[in-house]
Write an enzyme that holds these catalytic residues in place. Sequence first.
Site, short mmCIF file in Angstrom:
data_model
loop_
_atom_site.label_atom_id
_atom_site.label_comp_id
_atom_site.label_asym_id
_atom_site.label_seq_id
_atom_site.Cartn_x
_atom_site.Cartn_y
_atom_site.Cartn_z
N ASP A 19 -19.47 25.75 -46.20
CA ASP A 19 -20.10 26.92 -46.80
C ASP A 19 -19.25 28.14 -46.45
O ASP A 19 -18.13 28.01 -45.92
CB ASP A 19 -21.58 27.03 -46.38
N HIS B 29 -21.41 -3.40 -32.92
CA HIS B 29 -21.63 -2.10 -33.56
C HIS B 29 -21.90 -2.27 -35.06
O HIS B 29 -22.64 -1.48 -35.64
CB HIS B 29 -20.43 -1.19 -33.33
C1 RB5 Z 1 -25.16 30.25 -42.70
O1 RB5 Z 1 -25.48 31.52 -42.21
C2 RB5 Z 1 -25.59 29.19 -41.70
O2 RB5 Z 1 -26.95 29.05 -41.70
C3 RB5 Z 1 -24.91 27.88 -42.01
O3 RB5 Z 1 -23.53 28.06 -42.04
C4 RB5 Z 1 -25.15 26.73 -41.05
O4 RB5 Z 1 -24.95 27.13 -39.73
C5 RB5 Z 1 -26.41 25.99 -41.23
O5 RB5 Z 1 -26.65 24.94 -40.62
#
Ligand code: RB5
Length: 146
Positions: free
Chosen positions: A12, A137
């Site tokens: 992200d 495993h």
């Molecule tokens: C984004 O602010 C944050 O929530 C995301 O990058 C992550 O840490 C979520 O798990």
Amino acid sequence: MTATKRIVLSSDHAAIELRQAVANHIAAQGWDVVDIGPTTPESTHYPLHGKAAAQSVASGDCQLGIVLCGTGQGIMMAANKVPGIRCGVCSDAFSARMIRQHNDANMLSIGARVVGEGQALDIVDAFLTAEFEGGRHATRVDMIEA
Ligand code: RB5
């Protein structure tokens, strides 16, 4: 490792710079890197990117995947919703090695707000150089899948 191995990367907005550092690092090792972004810094939704990367692995297009977000947790949870995906979030190289050796993880998640670049690249190297040990495993991984 052969040069034909493909690995998908996604993140992200919180992990774009670290994702690009990881991409450069593993491309230099001969991996065919499929970086599916995002490339711009606007706030986005980690489940979208975790799912897209996981689908690339689950479909067989890529053998492995690395996803990143702020903590590594949210995008790992999203990736693990895709059948056939075993994704672990790691902040240390030992864990990254073990999720390959014992859990046959096919995806690694890293928190860009948790570890620095040097640590992240060590984690990536541990994950990519370890091999699944099979045996007892494999029984346990089969139980996860069931
Ligand atoms: C984004 O602010 C944050 O929530 C995301 O990058 C992550 O840490 C979520 O798990």
